[in-house]
Design a protein around this motif. Structure first.
Motif, PDB file in Angstrom:
ATOM      1  N   THR A  37       0.828  -1.207   0.000  1.00  0.00           N
ATOM      2  CA  THR A  37       0.000   0.000   0.000  1.00  0.00           C
ATOM      3  C   THR A  37       0.857   1.251   0.000  1.00  0.00           C
ATOM      4  O   THR A  37       2.044   1.226   0.355  1.00  0.00           O
ATOM      5  CB  THR A  37      -0.930   0.031   1.223  1.00  0.00           C
ATOM      6  OG1 THR A  37      -0.134   0.177   2.416  1.00  0.00           O
ATOM      7  CG2 THR A  37      -1.756  -1.246   1.319  1.00  0.00           C
ATOM      8  N   GLU A  38       0.235   2.369  -0.378  1.00  0.00           N
ATOM      9  CA  GLU A  38       0.912   3.658  -0.354  1.00  0.00           C
ATOM     10  C   GLU A  38       1.267   4.061   1.072  1.00  0.00           C
ATOM     11  O   GLU A  38       2.287   4.723   1.300  1.00  0.00           O
ATOM     12  CB  GLU A  38       0.033   4.733  -0.992  1.00  0.00           C
ATOM     13  CG  GLU A  38      -0.162   4.602  -2.494  1.00  0.00           C
ATOM     14  CD  GLU A  38      -1.268   3.629  -2.847  1.00  0.00           C
ATOM     15  OE1 GLU A  38      -1.844   3.008  -1.918  1.00  0.00           O
ATOM     16  OE2 GLU A  38      -1.564   3.482  -4.046  1.00  0.00           O
ATOM     17  N   GLN A  39       0.420   3.678   2.041  1.00  0.00           N
ATOM     18  CA  GLN A  39       0.706   4.019   3.438  1.00  0.00           C
ATOM     19  C   GLN A  39       1.983   3.338   3.917  1.00  0.00           C
ATOM     20  O   GLN A  39       2.790   3.938   4.639  1.00  0.00           O
ATOM     21  CB  GLN A  39      -0.472   3.614   4.325  1.00  0.00           C
ATOM     22  CG  GLN A  39      -1.728   4.449   4.130  1.00  0.00           C
ATOM     23  CD  GLN A  39      -2.490   4.085   2.880  1.00  0.00           C
ATOM     24  OE1 GLN A  39      -2.246   3.034   2.276  1.00  0.00           O
ATOM     25  NE2 GLN A  39      -3.413   4.947   2.466  1.00  0.00           N
TER      26      GLN A  39
ATOM     27  N   CYS B 268       4.505  -0.118  -4.834  1.00  0.00           N
ATOM     28  CA  CYS B 268       3.403  -1.035  -4.566  1.00  0.00           C
ATOM     29  C   CYS B 268       2.782  -1.525  -5.860  1.00  0.00           C
ATOM     30  O   CYS B 268       1.689  -2.090  -5.854  1.00  0.00           O
ATOM     31  CB  CYS B 268       2.337  -0.368  -3.688  1.00  0.00           C
ATOM     32  SG  CYS B 268       1.648   1.144  -4.376  1.00  0.00           S
TER      33      CYS B 268
ATOM     34  N   LYS C   3      -2.216  -4.973  -3.038  1.00  0.00           N
ATOM     35  CA  LYS C   3      -3.509  -4.378  -2.709  1.00  0.00           C
ATOM     36  C   LYS C   3      -4.391  -4.407  -3.945  1.00  0.00           C
ATOM     37  O   LYS C   3      -3.966  -4.044  -5.032  1.00  0.00           O
ATOM     38  CB  LYS C   3      -3.336  -2.928  -2.238  1.00  0.00           C
ATOM     39  CG  LYS C   3      -4.653  -2.243  -1.881  1.00  0.00           C
ATOM     40  CD  LYS C   3      -4.425  -0.816  -1.414  1.00  0.00           C
ATOM     41  CE  LYS C   3      -4.091   0.112  -2.561  1.00  0.00           C
ATOM     42  NZ  LYS C   3      -4.062   1.538  -2.148  1.00  0.00           N
TER      43      LYS C   3
ATOM     44  N   ILE D 269     -10.989  -2.570  -0.025  1.00  0.00           N
ATOM     45  CA  ILE D 269      -9.548  -2.758  -0.177  1.00  0.00           C
ATOM     46  C   ILE D 269      -9.184  -4.123   0.390  1.00  0.00           C
ATOM     47  O   ILE D 269      -9.448  -4.410   1.551  1.00  0.00           O
ATOM     48  CB  ILE D 269      -8.767  -1.647   0.538  1.00  0.00           C
ATOM     49  CG1 ILE D 269      -9.093  -0.291  -0.087  1.00  0.00           C
ATOM     50  CG2 ILE D 269      -7.278  -1.919   0.486  1.00  0.00           C
ATOM     51  CD1 ILE D 269      -8.458   0.878   0.616  1.00  0.00           C
TER      52      ILE D 269
ATOM     53  N   ILE E 206      -6.051  -7.017   0.785  1.00  0.00           N
ATOM     54  CA  ILE E 206      -4.642  -7.382   0.689  1.00  0.00           C
ATOM     55  C   ILE E 206      -4.579  -8.883   0.472  1.00  0.00           C
ATOM     56  O   ILE E 206      -5.067  -9.656   1.287  1.00  0.00           O
ATOM     57  CB  ILE E 206      -3.860  -6.986   1.959  1.00  0.00           C
ATOM     58  CG1 ILE E 206      -4.044  -5.505   2.261  1.00  0.00           C
ATOM     59  CG2 ILE E 206      -2.384  -7.328   1.796  1.00  0.00           C
ATOM     60  CD1 ILE E 206      -3.522  -4.578   1.201  1.00  0.00           C
TER      61      ILE E 206
END
Length: 697
Positions: free
Chosen positions: A282-284, A336, A359, A372, A374
């Protein structure tokens, strides 16, 4: 022999020797002259010295050994399937060979079109191939991505994104201008790629001279072979396998972020030179990893070599063009993306850290929202990632050797909202292509909901065909709901405002994520643009402020964006999208009104579709009993909104009764059987909370 005779003989020998030398010199000059005068078949000009330098590099690529096999297959078959990784050179060399094939005396039937998934990869490949072919970009070699075209009537090879080629088929369903269509990265199975593969099967029947080349990774061609029958398969041999190391923790990939960061630091301290690629989900996670490595990198210099994190997210349009030069530091590329295509031009990578997860946005037709998810990557993706490190590198997989990975990724068309897809196919029926032979057919429930949605939007007539409104909606590169909103704005004199909203929602997010130490300042800057009536009006405020800053006598738009933690690239994209939508409205002769709608900051909405259940940003959605979260950048806060569409389309149920009570009285009705003293705002029972989570955006 007399002295005079000996002298004559020596003179004759010298003359003969000089003649031979002269002949050899002339022959060498003629050969050199032929080399110098060798002409480029694409522009008719002599090749430059750089062409020969790049040619020597091209001949070392793994794909080069298959040139004769590929050319023969292209002559004999309509469809050719090629498998290879990003480092084999198939994305750069095969399109050039196809261009040579199209220019041959025996075959002159249009240009070559090569599709890509990511916009930045499309542009970079076109630039590289133009350099290798020794021609100017925009002439013989060009590209086309949304909102940007770099082509000319002389273009013989064009790179474009798969969605762009789809929209071209609306006006040219048989692709009459194309001689060869190349579908690259076919294993990713995007919705646009699947539509192209399905429609092209009928196009090939209508045009026997057309050729289709499918490029994919090893381990993924089986479905394509079944789909196209007895198509020849060319398997490219990649570099020798690298050293492969697996994780051994019992927790699998549970704590992979910490493991990945620890591993990157250990590589920097103990391993040879070379860049690192870290595949996260993920971007986070990328944001967190970037902050940690940036903080630690300055204190971890080894022999004056600094550890530098670099973020690469295709959704944000990050490019590799500025990273191709040699660097004295060791770079850690954080990405990602599920594929390895972003790194095709980087030859400094020696280490790969693979978390083994990705993701995905999975659309649930019952709740009409994306969740979302994973999930593990496929075996094909894992093998492609491994190849990036080369034969001398190492690949660290943060999962165990016996971890079961799926053979291939789930096609996006099976997990996406296909309303736009159905609208496009209805448009193609008008164009003459009434059948799309899907490799994997969409879910019937999603298909029925898409038809119902289009019918609700008045895009279909009583016979199920496209209505006039539906035809107009298909002209816009927008989701059908947004396209219909734009058409409705013409009636209510708010075209300018809706154009801005549509452009801002279609472009990437304009909000930049600030470092931890500046989060409070960024939040304060963003709050200055917030509007009491919702996020859509906030986006209008931001865009209008951007235009005012841009249109000033001395433009300060770049520092203004930096000061307000806004993305200049996203705002520029929104501006271009707005201009494109405006041009479409003008072409369709639809009225464009000036800004006339005035916002009232005092009006508050009291209707409700979601109820706060814990004060922590978790909302219980009354329409379909799922727990959702507001987007972190949303300005709604405690404003709870309920469009009438959701309310009146609810079936009779306890949820609708609860919603009606809230509309009438402003508070929730007591539940049946409630114990005395129990709070009316208590958290729903556990069984109601164990559902998928989705993000309200």
């Amino acid at each position: 022999m007399t002295q005079r005779g000996c002298l004559v003989t020596e003179i004759e020998m010298e003359l003969s020797s000089d003649a031979e030398k002269l002949f050899e010199t002339n022959e060498a000059q003629d050969t050199a002259s032929e080399d110098i005068l060798e002409l480029n078949q694409f522009d008719g000009l002599p090749f430059s010295s750089r062409y020969y330098k790049l040619l020597r590099e091209r001949e070392t690529l793994p794909v080069w050994g298959a040139k004769c096999q590929f050319t023969d297959s292209l002559i004999k078959s309509q469809v050719v399937i090629v498998t290879g990784t990003a480092k084999t050179g198939q994305s750069t060399q095969i399109p050039q060979w196809c261009a040579e094939f199209c220019l041959s005396a025996q075959y002159q039937n249009g240009m070559v079109v090569c599709t890509q998934i990511h916009q930045q990869t499309t542009v970079e490949l076109a630039l590289r191939v133009a350099d290798e072919m020794d021609v100017n970009i925009g002439n013989e070699v060009g590209y086309r991505i949304p909102l940007q075209t770099c082509c000319s009537p002389d273009t013989v090879l064009r790179y474009c994104t798969d969605d762009v080629l789809l929209r071209e088929m609306m006006s040219d369903p048989l692709l009459e201008q194309c001689g060869v269509v190349i579908i690259d990265q076919a294993q990713e199975r995007t919705v646009s790629t699947d539509l192209l593969l399905g429609l092209l099967k009928d196009v090939l029947l209508a045009r026997p001279e057309l050729r289709l080349v499918v490029l994919c990774t090893p381990g993924s061609p089986e479905k394509f072979l079944r789909h196209y029958g007895n198509a020849p398969l060319i398997q490219l041999q990649g570099p020798e396998p690298c050293q492969l190391l697996y994780g051994s923790g019992r927790g699998g990939v549970k704590d992979y972020l910490c493991s990945a960061l620890r591993l990157a630091i250990q590589i920097h301290q103990n391993e040879m030179q070379g860049d690192i690629v870290m595949f996260l989900a993920t971007e986070q996670e990328i944001e967190c990893a970037h902050a940690i490595l940036r903080r630690e990198g300055t204190t971890l210099s080894v022999s004056d070599v600094e550890l530098v994190p670099v973020t690469l997210c295709p959704a944000q349009g990050d490019s590799l063009s500025f990273l191709l030069e040699e660097s004295k530091s060791r770079r850690v590329f954080l990405t990602c993306t599920p594929t390895d295509e972003l790194f095709w031009a980087l030859h400094t990578i020696r280490f790969v850290i693979d978390a083994g997860v990705q993701k995905r946005f999975v659309y649930n037709p019952r709740i009409r929202a994306n969740s979302i998810v994973i999930r593990p990557i496929s075996k094909s993706q894992a093998e492609s990632r491994k190849q990036l490190s080369g034969s001398m590198g190492k690949c660290f997989r943060l999962y165990q050797d016996d971890t079961s990975l799926p053979a291939e990724s789930v096609p996006h068309i099976l997990e996406s909202d296909i309303t736009s897809t159905v609208l496009f196919l209805k448009r193609m029926e008008i164009a003459g292509l009434s059948h799309c032979d899907f490799i994997d057919r969409p879910d019937p429930e999603g298909l029925m909901q898409a038809l119902e949605e289009l019918d609700y939007l008045a895009a279909l007539d009583d016979d199920g065909n496209l209505s006039e409104i539906g035809i107009i909606m298909s002209e816009f590169p927008l989701e059908p709901q947004m396209a219909k909103t734009l058409l409705a704005s013409c009636e209510f004199d708010c075209v300018s405002e809706v154009l801005t909203i549509a452009a801002m929602l279609t472009a990437p997010s304009c909000f930049l994520t600030a470092p931890v130490e500046m989060r409070e300042k960024a939040l304060f800057c963003h709050q200055r643009f917030q509007h009491a009536e919702g996020d859509h009006f906030t986006l209008i405020n931001i865009f209008n402020a951007y235009k005012c800053t841009q249109d000033g006598l001395f433009s300060r738009v770049e520092p203004w964006c930096e000061e307000n933690f806004l993305s200049l690239a996203a705002l520029q994209t929104a501006d271009m999208i707005r201009s494109e939508l405006t041009e479409i409205l003008k072409r369709l002769e639809l009225p464009i009104s000036l800004p006339a709608f005035r916002f009232s900051r005092e009006q508050q909405y009291t209707n409700t579709v979601a109820r706060d259940i814990d004060g922590l940003g978790n909302y219980f959605m009354l329409t379909h009993k799922h727990v959702a979260q507001l987007h972190p950048l949303s300005g709604y806060g405690f404003i709870q909104m309920a469009p009438q569409y959701f309310f009146y389309n609810l079936p009779p149920s306890e949820s609708k009764e609860l919603l009606q009570h809230i509309l009438d009285h402003g508070t929730a009705a007591p539940s049946k059987g409630k114990r005395k003293g129990q709070s009316t705002n208590s958290t729903p029972p556990i069984e109601e909370q164990t559902h998928e989570r989705c993000s309200i955006q």
